[in-house]
Design a protein around this motif. Sequence first.
Motif, PDB file in Angstrom:
ATOM      1  N   HIS A   4       0.829  -1.192   0.000  1.00  0.00           N
ATOM      2  CA  HIS A   4       0.000   0.000   0.000  1.00  0.00           C
ATOM      3  C   HIS A   4       0.865   1.243   0.000  1.00  0.00           C
ATOM      4  CE1 HIS A   4      -3.108  -2.726   2.192  1.00  0.00           C
ATOM      5  NE2 HIS A   4      -3.135  -2.891   0.890  1.00  0.00           N
ATOM      6  N   SER A   5       0.414   2.243  -0.731  1.00  0.00           N
ATOM      7  CA  SER A   5       1.115   3.518  -0.784  1.00  0.00           C
ATOM      8  C   SER A   5       0.419   4.500   0.148  1.00  0.00           C
ATOM      9  CB  SER A   5       1.101   4.057  -2.215  1.00  0.00           C
ATOM     10  OG  SER A   5       1.719   5.312  -2.278  1.00  0.00           O
ATOM     11  N   PRO A   6       1.171   5.207   1.001  1.00  0.00           N
ATOM     12  CA  PRO A   6       0.546   6.098   1.981  1.00  0.00           C
ATOM     13  C   PRO A   6      -0.227   7.261   1.376  1.00  0.00           C
ATOM     14  CG  PRO A   6       2.933   6.407   1.922  1.00  0.00           C
ATOM     15  CD  PRO A   6       2.636   5.193   1.108  1.00  0.00           C
ATOM     16  N   ASP A   7       0.047   7.597   0.121  1.00  0.00           N
ATOM     17  CA  ASP A   7      -0.668   8.721  -0.495  1.00  0.00           C
ATOM     18  C   ASP A   7      -1.875   8.274  -1.307  1.00  0.00           C
ATOM     19  OD1 ASP A   7       0.763   7.472  -2.487  1.00  0.00           O
ATOM     20  OD2 ASP A   7       1.325   9.324  -3.512  1.00  0.00           O
ATOM     21  N   ARG A   8      -2.214   6.997  -1.232  1.00  0.00           N
ATOM     22  CA  ARG A   8      -3.365   6.468  -1.956  1.00  0.00           C
ATOM     23  C   ARG A   8      -4.588   6.415  -1.038  1.00  0.00           C
ATOM     24  NH1 ARG A   8      -0.018   7.208  -5.395  1.00  0.00           N
ATOM     25  NH2 ARG A   8       0.542   5.818  -7.108  1.00  0.00           N
ATOM     26  N   THR A   9      -5.737   6.847  -1.574  1.00  0.00           N
ATOM     27  CA  THR A   9      -6.973   6.858  -0.797  1.00  0.00           C
ATOM     28  C   THR A   9      -7.419   5.439  -0.457  1.00  0.00           C
ATOM     29  OG1 THR A   9      -7.693   8.890  -1.888  1.00  0.00           O
ATOM     30  CG2 THR A   9      -9.402   7.557  -0.807  1.00  0.00           C
ATOM     31  N   PRO A  10      -7.692   5.154   0.806  1.00  0.00           N
ATOM     32  CA  PRO A  10      -8.236   3.841   1.159  1.00  0.00           C
ATOM     33  C   PRO A  10      -9.712   3.778   0.796  1.00  0.00           C
ATOM     34  CG  PRO A  10      -8.040   5.197   3.111  1.00  0.00           C
ATOM     35  CD  PRO A  10      -7.439   5.991   1.991  1.00  0.00           C
ATOM     36  N   LEU A  11     -10.184   2.605   0.486  1.00  0.00           N
ATOM     37  CA  LEU A  11     -11.595   2.453   0.140  1.00  0.00           C
ATOM     38  C   LEU A  11     -12.094   1.073   0.531  1.00  0.00           C
ATOM     39  CD1 LEU A  11     -12.179   1.457  -3.516  1.00  0.00           C
ATOM     40  CD2 LEU A  11      -9.862   2.028  -2.801  1.00  0.00           C
ATOM     41  N   SER A  12     -13.412   0.969   0.608  1.00  0.00           N
ATOM     42  CA  SER A  12     -14.058  -0.314   0.861  1.00  0.00           C
ATOM     43  C   SER A  12     -14.861  -0.700  -0.363  1.00  0.00           C
ATOM     44  CB  SER A  12     -14.984  -0.218   2.077  1.00  0.00           C
ATOM     45  OG  SER A  12     -14.244   0.041   3.256  1.00  0.00           O
ATOM     46  N   LEU A  13     -14.827  -1.975  -0.696  1.00  0.00           N
ATOM     47  CA  LEU A  13     -15.546  -2.493  -1.857  1.00  0.00           C
ATOM     48  C   LEU A  13     -16.437  -3.640  -1.421  1.00  0.00           C
ATOM     49  CD1 LEU A  13     -16.070  -2.718  -4.934  1.00  0.00           C
ATOM     50  CD2 LEU A  13     -14.083  -4.227  -5.052  1.00  0.00           C
ATOM     51  N   LEU A  14     -17.733  -3.514  -1.679  1.00  0.00           N
ATOM     52  CA  LEU A  14     -18.691  -4.555  -1.350  1.00  0.00           C
ATOM     53  C   LEU A  14     -19.169  -5.199  -2.641  1.00  0.00           C
ATOM     54  CD1 LEU A  14     -18.774  -2.358   1.000  1.00  0.00           C
ATOM     55  CD2 LEU A  14     -20.959  -3.375   1.611  1.00  0.00           C
TER      56      LEU A  14
END
Length: 293
Positions: A4-14
């Motif tokens: 994971h890159s610290p400048d990338r937005t985290p997201l959830s996928l359902l």
Amino acid sequence: MTHHSPDRTPLSLLGLGVMGTALARAWLAAGHPVTVWNRTPARAEALAAEGATVADTAAGAVAANTLVVVCLLDDSSVGEVLAGTDLTGRDLVNLTTGTPAEARDRAAWAARRGARYLDGGIMAVPPMIGVPDSGAHVLYSGSRELLDRHGPTLAVAAGPTYVGEDPGFAALHDVALLSAMYGMFAGITHAFALVRHEDVDPVAFAPLLADWLVAMTPSVHDTAERLRSGDHTQDVVSTLAMQVAGTPTFLRTAEQQGVGTELLRPFFELMRRRLDGGGGAEGLTGLVDLLAR
């Protein structure tokens, strides 16, 4: 495993069907922290090995990140899966295929639950997702601010195309474009059926057919101009009267070739109805008004 890159937005996928899995892999490959959930937990195992965090429940997945993407079977599934979740403050991006009315209702439903909403129509097949220059894009409608905020993240999977504030417009454009596609497929099917039992190599015939279809595509722009002006006779070369006069030849040819006319007759019948209503000097664009009754 993906790092994971610290400048990338985290997201959830359902939703981890074929399309959902392709979306997850695209975001993981780009370094986004992704939390996933699926009704059938086994589908998440491969993604876990690739670096995804697997939530035990849909509510847990929603709680994990502000950006929540859903890619489920249908609109009813969206309601069922998100029913027990807290959407307050969440940015909900719905990539589930549905109707314009369903998208509008879902946007209002999300607002009542404190979520911002963006609806999307995916114009791609799974192998195109996350592949640069594949032509994959997603039609988005609803909150423009939401698309501006998450555009770079969403663009990782497929290029975003915004079509309006009305939440139903993505679904409307999606179905309109796909309907045109199926109309084209119908014509291709009939064309190949006509030559199927003759000494015609389908591979040799294909370039002629493809080039002809490409040559006909400017009619899309001609149609748009006539619909905007309201003048269906503008710059018409082949009038409806002329075209209707020629339709019996198409039907006789099909019958003589042993080919069903199911794909041609409905359109020819519309042409006849418009002609009988006084549209003989028009092109084919008057059929749009005939259908949009």
